[in-house]
Design a protein around this motif. Sequence first.
Motif, PDB file in Angstrom:
ATOM      1  N   GLY A 170       2.695  -7.361   1.627  1.00 11.03           N
ATOM      2  CA  GLY A 170       2.204  -6.135   1.010  1.00 11.03           C
ATOM      3  C   GLY A 170       2.233  -5.008   2.033  1.00 11.03           C
ATOM      4  N   ILE A 171       2.824  -3.854   1.645  1.00  9.33           N
ATOM      5  CA  ILE A 171       2.941  -2.736   2.592  1.00  9.33           C
ATOM      6  C   ILE A 171       1.796  -1.753   2.357  1.00  9.33           C
ATOM      7  CG2 ILE A 171       4.380  -0.830   3.399  1.00  9.33           C
ATOM      8  CD1 ILE A 171       6.832  -2.420   2.392  1.00  9.33           C
ATOM      9  N   ILE A 172       1.092  -1.404   3.448  1.00  9.57           N
ATOM     10  CA  ILE A 172      -0.047  -0.481   3.351  1.00  9.57           C
ATOM     11  C   ILE A 172       0.336   0.834   4.021  1.00  9.57           C
ATOM     12  CG2 ILE A 172      -2.439  -0.120   4.072  1.00  9.57           C
ATOM     13  CD1 ILE A 172      -2.592  -3.274   3.936  1.00  9.57           C
ATOM     14  N   SER A 173       0.176   1.928   3.265  1.00  6.46           N
ATOM     15  CA  SER A 173       0.586   3.228   3.809  1.00  6.46           C
ATOM     16  C   SER A 173      -0.345   4.315   3.324  1.00  6.46           C
ATOM     17  CB  SER A 173       2.016   3.541   3.375  1.00  6.46           C
ATOM     18  OG  SER A 173       2.044   3.774   1.988  1.00  6.46           O
ATOM     19  N   ASN A 174      -0.253   5.489   3.961  1.00  4.17           N
ATOM     20  CA  ASN A 174      -1.140   6.587   3.573  1.00  4.17           C
ATOM     21  C   ASN A 174      -0.374   7.818   3.094  1.00  4.17           C
ATOM     22  OD1 ASN A 174      -0.314   7.864   6.031  1.00  4.17           O
ATOM     23  ND2 ASN A 174      -1.748   6.489   7.088  1.00  4.17           N
ATOM     24  N   VAL A 175       0.907   7.659   2.755  1.00 10.11           N
ATOM     25  CA  VAL A 175       1.689   8.811   2.299  1.00 10.11           C
ATOM     26  C   VAL A 175       1.933   8.736   0.791  1.00 10.11           C
ATOM     27  CG1 VAL A 175       3.913  10.008   2.514  1.00 10.11           C
ATOM     28  CG2 VAL A 175       2.751   9.172   4.563  1.00 10.11           C
ATOM     29  N   MET A 177       1.670   6.585  -2.821  1.00 10.64           N
ATOM     30  CA  MET A 177       0.943   5.471  -3.435  1.00 10.64           C
ATOM     31  C   MET A 177       1.925   4.367  -3.835  1.00 10.64           C
ATOM     32  SD  MET A 177      -2.193   6.068  -3.172  1.00 10.64           S
ATOM     33  CE  MET A 177      -3.215   5.105  -4.274  1.00 10.64           C
ATOM     34  N   PRO A 178       1.489   3.098  -3.773  1.00 11.37           N
ATOM     35  CA  PRO A 178       2.389   1.999  -4.085  1.00 11.37           C
ATOM     36  C   PRO A 178       2.834   2.014  -5.548  1.00 11.37           C
ATOM     37  CG  PRO A 178       0.166   1.185  -3.652  1.00 11.37           C
ATOM     38  CD  PRO A 178       0.157   2.647  -3.372  1.00 11.37           C
ATOM     39  N   GLY A 179       3.968   1.312  -5.798  1.00 10.09           N
ATOM     40  CA  GLY A 179       4.652   1.449  -7.090  1.00 10.09           C
ATOM     41  C   GLY A 179       4.417   0.328  -8.076  1.00 10.09           C
ATOM     42  N   GLY A 180       3.254  -0.335  -8.057  1.00  9.86           N
ATOM     43  CA  GLY A 180       2.984  -1.354  -9.068  1.00  9.86           C
ATOM     44  C   GLY A 180       3.128  -2.761  -8.560  1.00  9.86           C
ATOM     45  N   GLY A 181       2.632  -3.006  -7.357  1.00 10.63           N
ATOM     46  CA  GLY A 181       2.670  -4.340  -6.774  1.00 10.63           C
ATOM     47  C   GLY A 181       1.301  -5.009  -6.853  1.00 10.63           C
ATOM     48  N   THR A 182       1.264  -6.264  -6.409  1.00 12.54           N
ATOM     49  CA  THR A 182       0.032  -7.052  -6.478  1.00 12.54           C
ATOM     50  C   THR A 182      -0.878  -6.776  -5.285  1.00 12.54           C
ATOM     51  OG1 THR A 182       1.249  -8.696  -7.717  1.00 12.54           O
ATOM     52  CG2 THR A 182      -0.751  -9.470  -6.633  1.00 12.54           C
ATOM     53  N   THR A 183      -0.288  -6.246  -4.208  1.00 14.31           N
ATOM     54  CA  THR A 183      -1.062  -5.958  -3.007  1.00 14.31           C
ATOM     55  C   THR A 183      -1.554  -4.503  -2.968  1.00 14.31           C
ATOM     56  OG1 THR A 183       1.037  -5.565  -1.889  1.00 14.31           O
ATOM     57  CG2 THR A 183       0.058  -7.750  -1.603  1.00 14.31           C
ATOM     58  N   ASP A 184      -1.349  -3.764  -4.062  1.00 11.45           N
ATOM     59  CA  ASP A 184      -1.720  -2.332  -4.099  1.00 11.45           C
ATOM     60  C   ASP A 184      -3.199  -2.094  -3.790  1.00 11.45           C
ATOM     61  OD1 ASP A 184       0.840  -2.224  -5.050  1.00 11.45           O
ATOM     62  OD2 ASP A 184       0.381  -1.118  -6.876  1.00 11.45           O
ATOM     63  N   ALA A 186      -4.939  -3.039  -1.467  1.00 11.98           N
ATOM     64  CA  ALA A 186      -5.193  -2.815  -0.045  1.00 11.98           C
ATOM     65  C   ALA A 186      -4.848  -1.386   0.387  1.00 11.98           C
ATOM     66  CB  ALA A 186      -4.421  -3.834   0.798  1.00 11.98           C
ATOM     67  N   VAL A 187      -4.225  -0.611  -0.499  1.00  8.89           N
ATOM     68  CA  VAL A 187      -4.039   0.825  -0.255  1.00  8.89           C
ATOM     69  C   VAL A 187      -5.149   1.592  -0.976  1.00  8.89           C
ATOM     70  CG1 VAL A 187      -2.503   2.812  -0.533  1.00  8.89           C
ATOM     71  CG2 VAL A 187      -1.536   0.552  -0.051  1.00  8.89           C
ATOM     72  N   GLU A 188      -5.327   1.285  -2.258  1.00  4.72           N
ATOM     73  CA  GLU A 188      -6.324   1.998  -3.088  1.00  4.72           C
ATOM     74  C   GLU A 188      -7.714   1.947  -2.461  1.00  4.72           C
ATOM     75  OE1 GLU A 188      -4.062   0.483  -7.162  1.00  4.72           O
ATOM     76  OE2 GLU A 188      -6.111  -0.168  -6.774  1.00  4.72           O
ATOM     77  N   ILE A 189      -8.045   0.811  -1.872  1.00  5.18           N
ATOM     78  CA  ILE A 189      -9.399   0.587  -1.347  1.00  5.18           C
ATOM     79  C   ILE A 189      -9.786   1.647  -0.303  1.00  5.18           C
ATOM     80  CG2 ILE A 189      -8.726  -0.986   0.527  1.00  5.18           C
ATOM     81  CD1 ILE A 189     -11.103  -2.775  -0.199  1.00  5.18           C
ATOM     82  N   TYR A 190      -8.816   2.084   0.516  1.00  8.25           N
ATOM     83  CA  TYR A 190      -9.123   3.077   1.557  1.00  8.25           C
ATOM     84  C   TYR A 190      -9.442   4.442   0.936  1.00  8.25           C
ATOM     85  CZ  TYR A 190      -7.449  -0.177   5.141  1.00  8.25           C
ATOM     86  OH  TYR A 190      -7.287  -1.246   5.984  1.00  8.25           O
ATOM     87  N   TYR A 191      -8.637   4.842  -0.084  1.00  8.04           N
ATOM     88  CA  TYR A 191      -8.875   6.126  -0.751  1.00  8.04           C
ATOM     89  C   TYR A 191     -10.265   6.132  -1.395  1.00  8.04           C
ATOM     90  CZ  TYR A 191      -3.963   7.558  -0.277  1.00  8.04           C
ATOM     91  OH  TYR A 191      -2.742   7.938   0.221  1.00  8.04           O
ATOM     92  N   GLU A 192     -10.593   5.019  -2.087  1.00  7.64           N
ATOM     93  CA  GLU A 192     -11.879   4.941  -2.793  1.00  7.64           C
ATOM     94  C   GLU A 192     -13.039   4.834  -1.804  1.00  7.64           C
ATOM     95  OE1 GLU A 192     -12.151   4.874  -6.487  1.00  7.64           O
ATOM     96  OE2 GLU A 192     -10.252   5.826  -5.953  1.00  7.64           O
ATOM     97  N   LEU A 250     -11.229  -7.381   4.286  1.00 10.37           N
ATOM     98  CA  LEU A 250     -10.885  -5.965   4.447  1.00 10.37           C
ATOM     99  C   LEU A 250     -12.136  -5.095   4.280  1.00 10.37           C
ATOM    100  CD1 LEU A 250      -8.740  -3.859   4.993  1.00 10.37           C
ATOM    101  CD2 LEU A 250      -8.082  -3.929   2.584  1.00 10.37           C
ATOM    102  N   SER A 251     -12.990  -5.475   3.322  1.00  8.78           N
ATOM    103  CA  SER A 251     -14.238  -4.719   3.120  1.00  8.78           C
ATOM    104  C   SER A 251     -15.092  -4.742   4.379  1.00  8.78           C
ATOM    105  CB  SER A 251     -15.065  -5.327   1.993  1.00  8.78           C
ATOM    106  OG  SER A 251     -14.299  -5.403   0.855  1.00  8.78           O
ATOM    107  N   ALA A 252     -15.151  -5.903   5.028  1.00  8.19           N
ATOM    108  CA  ALA A 252     -15.969  -6.020   6.242  1.00  8.19           C
ATOM    109  C   ALA A 252     -15.444  -5.076   7.330  1.00  8.19           C
ATOM    110  CB  ALA A 252     -15.964  -7.462   6.741  1.00  8.19           C
ATOM    111  N   TYR A 253     -14.124  -4.968   7.453  1.00  4.95           N
ATOM    112  CA  TYR A 253     -13.557  -4.058   8.463  1.00  4.95           C
ATOM    113  C   TYR A 253     -13.823  -2.601   8.080  1.00  4.95           C
ATOM    114  CZ  TYR A 253     -11.449  -7.561  11.415  1.00  4.95           C
ATOM    115  OH  TYR A 253     -11.262  -8.589  12.300  1.00  4.95           O
ATOM    116  N   ILE A 254     -13.744  -2.277   6.780  1.00  2.38           N
ATOM    117  CA  ILE A 254     -14.016  -0.894   6.346  1.00  2.38           C
ATOM    118  C   ILE A 254     -15.477  -0.546   6.650  1.00  2.38           C
ATOM    119  CG2 ILE A 254     -14.226   0.601   4.300  1.00  2.38           C
ATOM    120  CD1 ILE A 254     -11.675  -0.761   3.224  1.00  2.38           C
ATOM    121  N   ARG A 255     -16.383  -1.521   6.459  1.00  2.01           N
ATOM    122  CA  ARG A 255     -17.820  -1.288   6.725  1.00  2.01           C
ATOM    123  C   ARG A 255     -18.094  -0.966   8.195  1.00  2.01           C
ATOM    124  NH1 ARG A 255     -18.979  -5.933   3.699  1.00  2.01           N
ATOM    125  NH2 ARG A 255     -18.729  -5.178   1.588  1.00  2.01           N
ATOM    126  N   LYS A 256     -17.201  -1.391   9.082  1.00  3.93           N
ATOM    127  CA  LYS A 256     -17.334  -1.026  10.498  1.00  3.93           C
ATOM    128  C   LYS A 256     -17.315   0.493  10.658  1.00  3.93           C
ATOM    129  CE  LYS A 256     -14.985  -2.333  14.389  1.00  3.93           C
ATOM    130  NZ  LYS A 256     -13.863  -2.918  15.146  1.00  3.93           N
TER     131      LYS A 256
END
Length: 315
Positions: A170-175, A177-184, A186-192, A250-256
């Motif tokens: 799964g590719i994670i990026s900030n430019v 938004m992903p195009g309909g994958g199962t790992t999306d 892990a991108v959306e979570i940062y924006y939210e 991933l949530s635990a790392y974001i909570r840092k």
Amino acid sequence: MKILITGSLGQLGSELAPALMKRYGENNVVLTDIKSIEEKPQSEQGLFFQLDCRDSQKLFEIVSKEKITRIYHLAALLSAVAESRPQEAWDININGLYSILEVARVHGCSVFTPSSIAAFGPNTPKDYTPQDTIQQPTSMYGVTKVAGELLCNYYFHKYGVDTRGVRYPGIISNVTMPGGGTTDYAVEIYYEAIKKKRYTCFLGGDTYLDMIYMPDAIKAAIDLMEANPAKLRHRNAFNVSAMSFSPEDLSAYIRKYIPQFEISYNIDPVRQALANSWPNMLEDYAARVEWGWDPEYDIDAMTSDMLEVLKNRGA
Ligand SMILES: NC(=O)c1ccc[n+]([C@@H]2O[C@H](COP(=O)([O-])OP(=O)(O)OC[C@H]3O[C@@H](n4cnc5c(N)ncnc54)[C@H](O)[C@@H]3O)[C@@H](O)[C@H]2O)c1
């Protein structure tokens, strides 16, 4: 070197394109996509053609006129979209690749084609998934990725076309938004996380999957195409791994960085089934030995960078 990119307006293309322009010169990269130029991110410059990669005639015209020597073939339907439109996914992912390989055969182009962790299935060893192992995917996306790997190998052995590729996690990026994958997620979570300090995840909290941060995904695409061909034993579909985590991790790392962050779950059965059929973590020894794969970002470095970039942009 004159490069053509298909699917250049997607998640990977919109960041690979400027990286290739920086490396090889803006005039040496030609962008194409089935979508129109209006949808092109402003960060991108350069020559653009609207092109359906299945349109062989137009593809041959562009490759011939622009004297293309290398193709990054990124056009595809991704996992969740492919599962909702399987016939179209077969047509785009297979017939699109076929027309790219044919133009490469006739015009002597090298070709980079990304495969995916979806090329594995429920019978594949889940942990430290080997480079060469059982590939019996149960999704249309996975079926097209395995067939694509084999087709690229065939064009190399039969016609000497310089085909190369990696199995991206799964590719994670900030430019883009992903195009309909199962790992999306892990991108959306940062924006939210930045906007609302909470996120409702469509995969279960203990679903482990391989992931990669965009700068490393770009590095893989460039380094593999520049690698010494004499050292490549596998050529197509190298496993590349950078990190493996679950939504809870991933949530635990974001909570840092955002201590109030909360995650909840509303599981999408289609994407959960796809994720359950894929490996937890790939073993990428062949990529490391054959062309020096060495990712820079782990989950902590990526999380810190993602949150900083998105905050600075006011996302
Ligand atoms: N993003 C990931 O997490 C990931 C993971 C593993 C593999 N990959 C692979 O990497 C490649 C690029 O993925 P992405 O994330 O940029 O996908 P994306 O969905 O963001 O972009 C794909 C692009 O292809 C274009 N396209 C679709 N059909 C087309 C057609 N018929 N002709 C021309 N263009 C067409 C779309 O308009 C889109 O701009 C794909 O092969 C994908 O399977 C991506």
